[in-house]
Motif scaffolding. Structure first.
Motif, PDB file in Angstrom:
ATOM      1  N   THR A  33       0.854  -1.176   0.000  1.00 25.44           N
ATOM      2  CA  THR A  33       0.000   0.000   0.000  1.00 25.44           C
ATOM      3  C   THR A  33       0.897   1.236   0.000  1.00 25.44           C
ATOM      4  O   THR A  33       2.124   1.123   0.051  1.00 25.44           O
ATOM      5  N   LYS A  34       0.280   2.402  -0.074  1.00 26.40           N
ATOM      6  CA  LYS A  34       1.031   3.653  -0.044  1.00 26.40           C
ATOM      7  C   LYS A  34       0.701   4.400   1.233  1.00 26.40           C
ATOM      8  O   LYS A  34      -0.391   4.276   1.787  1.00 26.40           O
ATOM      9  N   LEU A  35       1.644   5.183   1.725  1.00 22.37           N
ATOM     10  CA  LEU A  35       1.450   5.949   2.943  1.00 22.37           C
ATOM     11  C   LEU A  35       0.264   6.899   2.785  1.00 22.37           C
ATOM     12  O   LEU A  35       0.191   7.670   1.832  1.00 22.37           O
ATOM     13  N   GLY A  36      -0.687   6.800   3.704  1.00 21.10           N
ATOM     14  CA  GLY A  36      -1.841   7.680   3.678  1.00 21.10           C
ATOM     15  C   GLY A  36      -2.916   7.283   2.690  1.00 21.10           C
ATOM     16  O   GLY A  36      -3.898   8.006   2.508  1.00 21.10           O
ATOM     17  N   LYS A  37      -2.768   6.128   2.036  1.00 18.18           N
ATOM     18  CA  LYS A  37      -3.747   5.672   1.053  1.00 18.18           C
ATOM     19  C   LYS A  37      -4.522   4.474   1.596  1.00 18.18           C
ATOM     20  O   LYS A  37      -4.012   3.681   2.368  1.00 18.18           O
ATOM     21  N   HIS A  38      -5.780   4.341   1.171  1.00 20.13           N
ATOM     22  CA  HIS A  38      -6.605   3.206   1.590  1.00 20.13           C
ATOM     23  C   HIS A  38      -6.509   2.043   0.605  1.00 20.13           C
ATOM     24  O   HIS A  38      -6.842   0.912   0.940  1.00 20.13           O
ATOM     25  N   SER A  39      -6.082   2.329  -0.620  1.00 24.59           N
ATOM     26  CA  SER A  39      -5.994   1.269  -1.622  1.00 24.59           C
ATOM     27  C   SER A  39      -4.819   0.352  -1.318  1.00 24.59           C
ATOM     28  O   SER A  39      -3.824   0.760  -0.715  1.00 24.59           O
ATOM     29  N   LYS A  40      -4.939  -0.902  -1.727  1.00 21.45           N
ATOM     30  CA  LYS A  40      -3.857  -1.856  -1.530  1.00 21.45           C
ATOM     31  C   LYS A  40      -3.826  -2.836  -2.692  1.00 21.45           C
ATOM     32  O   LYS A  40      -4.811  -3.004  -3.420  1.00 21.45           O
ATOM     33  N   SER A  41      -2.689  -3.474  -2.851  1.00 23.86           N
ATOM     34  CA  SER A  41      -2.517  -4.423  -3.943  1.00 23.86           C
ATOM     35  C   SER A  41      -3.274  -5.710  -3.646  1.00 23.86           C
ATOM     36  O   SER A  41      -3.665  -5.962  -2.498  1.00 23.86           O
ATOM     37  N   PRO A  42      -3.476  -6.554  -4.660  1.00 29.42           N
ATOM     38  CA  PRO A  42      -3.977  -7.908  -4.379  1.00 29.42           C
ATOM     39  C   PRO A  42      -2.970  -8.641  -3.497  1.00 29.42           C
ATOM     40  O   PRO A  42      -1.801  -8.248  -3.413  1.00 29.42           O
ATOM     41  N   LEU A  43      -3.409  -9.698  -2.838  1.00 34.10           N
ATOM     42  CA  LEU A  43      -2.506 -10.462  -1.985  1.00 34.10           C
ATOM     43  C   LEU A  43      -1.351 -11.020  -2.815  1.00 34.10           C
ATOM     44  O   LEU A  43      -1.536 -11.468  -3.944  1.00 34.10           O
ATOM     45  N   ILE A  44      -0.162 -10.974  -2.234  1.00 37.41           N
ATOM     46  CA  ILE A  44       1.055 -11.401  -2.926  1.00 37.41           C
ATOM     47  C   ILE A  44       1.462 -12.772  -2.404  1.00 37.41           C
ATOM     48  O   ILE A  44       1.532 -12.993  -1.194  1.00 37.41           O
ATOM     49  N   ASP A  45       1.738 -13.685  -3.306  1.00 36.98           N
ATOM     50  CA  ASP A  45       2.072 -15.055  -2.935  1.00 36.98           C
ATOM     51  C   ASP A  45       3.358 -15.124  -2.109  1.00 36.98           C
ATOM     52  O   ASP A  45       4.302 -14.368  -2.339  1.00 36.98           O
ATOM     53  N   ASN A  46       3.388 -16.048  -1.139  1.00 40.48           N
ATOM     54  CA  ASN A  46       4.564 -16.216  -0.283  1.00 40.48           C
ATOM     55  C   ASN A  46       5.832 -16.472  -1.087  1.00 40.48           C
ATOM     56  O   ASN A  46       6.913 -15.986  -0.743  1.00 40.48           O
ATOM     57  N   LYS A  47       5.708 -17.253  -2.152  1.00 41.57           N
ATOM     58  CA  LYS A  47       6.882 -17.610  -2.954  1.00 41.57           C
ATOM     59  C   LYS A  47       7.515 -16.367  -3.573  1.00 41.57           C
ATOM     60  O   LYS A  47       8.750 -16.249  -3.646  1.00 41.57           O
ATOM     61  N   ILE A  48       6.694 -15.427  -4.004  1.00 40.83           N
ATOM     62  CA  ILE A  48       7.211 -14.188  -4.588  1.00 40.83           C
ATOM     63  C   ILE A  48       7.974 -13.394  -3.534  1.00 40.83           C
ATOM     64  O   ILE A  48       9.063 -12.865  -3.794  1.00 40.83           O
ATOM     65  N   ILE A  49       7.410 -13.323  -2.326  1.00 42.65           N
ATOM     66  CA  ILE A  49       8.076 -12.609  -1.237  1.00 42.65           C
ATOM     67  C   ILE A  49       9.412 -13.262  -0.909  1.00 42.65           C
ATOM     68  O   ILE A  49      10.431 -12.586  -0.719  1.00 42.65           O
ATOM     69  N   GLU A  50       9.438 -14.589  -0.852  1.00 43.32           N
ATOM     70  CA  GLU A  50      10.672 -15.314  -0.531  1.00 43.32           C
ATOM     71  C   GLU A  50      11.741 -15.087  -1.596  1.00 43.32           C
ATOM     72  O   GLU A  50      12.939 -15.060  -1.291  1.00 43.32           O
ATOM     73  N   ASP A  51      11.316 -14.920  -2.852  1.00 39.58           N
ATOM     74  CA  ASP A  51      12.273 -14.684  -3.934  1.00 39.58           C
ATOM     75  C   ASP A  51      12.871 -13.280  -3.865  1.00 39.58           C
ATOM     76  O   ASP A  51      14.005 -13.052  -4.297  1.00 39.58           O
ATOM     77  N   ILE A  52      12.102 -12.328  -3.332  1.00 34.66           N
ATOM     78  CA  ILE A  52      12.561 -10.938  -3.270  1.00 34.66           C
ATOM     79  C   ILE A  52      13.434 -10.695  -2.047  1.00 34.66           C
ATOM     80  O   ILE A  52      14.454 -10.010  -2.113  1.00 34.66           O
ATOM     81  N   PHE A  53      13.042 -11.283  -0.902  1.00 33.21           N
ATOM     82  CA  PHE A  53      13.751 -11.036   0.348  1.00 33.21           C
ATOM     83  C   PHE A  53      14.566 -12.255   0.758  1.00 33.21           C
ATOM     84  O   PHE A  53      14.089 -13.383   0.712  1.00 33.21           O
ATOM     85  N   ARG A  54      15.792 -12.001   1.168  1.00 35.05           N
ATOM     86  CA  ARG A  54      16.659 -13.046   1.697  1.00 35.05           C
ATOM     87  C   ARG A  54      17.014 -12.688   3.135  1.00 35.05           C
ATOM     88  O   ARG A  54      17.629 -11.651   3.391  1.00 35.05           O
TER      89      ARG A  54
END
Length: 247
Positions: free
Chosen positions: A178-199
């Motif tokens: 989401t963005k600071l001060g905004k109510h909109s948010k992205s669709p849910l992000i799959d765990n696998k995508i998060i694991e690929d981005i963060f180590r």
């Protein structure tokens, strides 16, 4: 991509904290002040570990709190979606928020699931939550189980006891941006995508070592010593001096 700020809610002793991040951070504190928990929440959300009941901050889960929520759910069939969502928000949630600085990223395709359709993608907030899901099935399954207990064994089980036994089947991790001060948010992000981005790499300290003459019993743990050697790609000389300086 840099992390500018970290917010943690309802995780063990860290009930509500916010930390501004710099390129190098040194976390200092007394024993049992939350230093290990600060790092382990990253390992659980972005790694392969799972939350357990004791990860919720003290006081969030009690017989009074959980049973009172169920009492307000009794008329579930006649409740609209907004009312159900308000009650869902009363269940305990563990949350991690990262304010991300994306200004140095040249290829946004690598993090496309994070940026969604937001304008001005120089910064955004990644929200990770451990929360209850499918509350309708949770309540329905409890009431069916409760009826069986009463009919077969003439016993009684309240919702709190059922919650303690079954919560992990109804709680799940979710990620979105989401963005600071905004109510909109992205669709849910799959765990696998998060694991690929963060180590996330965590080397746990050993408190039972204080012998600089033995490499396996130095003040710095054996694991950290090996990691130090590997990252420097050469055998470190004057090991006793290094150990003394870090004791």
């Amino acid at each position: 991509m840099r992390i500018n700020n970290v917010e943690i809610s309802n995780f063990r002793i860290l009930k509500s904290i916010s930390t501004k991040m710099t390129e190098m951070m040194l976390l200092v504190g007394k024993n049992s002040s939350g230093k290990t928990s600060y790092f382990e929440i990253f390992d659980i959300f972005y790694g392969n570990k799972k939350f357990i009941l004791s990860d919720f901050s003290k006081g969030l889960i009690s017989k009074t709190i959980i049973n009172s929520i169920y009492k307000d759910f009794k008329d579930l069939k006649n409740m609209d979606e907004e009312s159900i969502n308000k009650l869902i928000q009363r269940f305990p949630v563990i949350e991690l928020k990262l304010t991300l600085d994306l200004s140095d990223i040249k290829d946004y395709s690598k993090i496309k699931p994070l940026i969604y359709e937001f304008q001005n993608n120089e910064s955004l907030i990644l929200v990770s939550r451990y929360k209850i899901s499918n509350i309708v099935n949770f309540i329905k399954n409890y009431e069916e189980y409760k009826q069986k207990i009463e009919e077969k064994y003439k016993g009684v089980i309240d919702f709190f006891d059922y919650f303690i036994d079954e919560y992990e089947n109804y709680y799940k991790v979710e990620h979105y941006t989401t963005k600071l001060g905004k109510h909109s948010k992205s669709p849910l992000i799959d765990n696998k995508i998060i694991e690929d981005i963060f180590r996330i790499n965590i080397i746990k300290a050993r408190r039972d070592v204080d012998d600089a003459t033995d490499q396996n019993k130095q003040t710095i743990s054996a694991s950290l010593w090996k990691y130090f050697q590997l990252t420097n790609k050469s055998e470190v000389k004057h090991k006793h001096l290094f150990a003394n300086q870090t004791s």
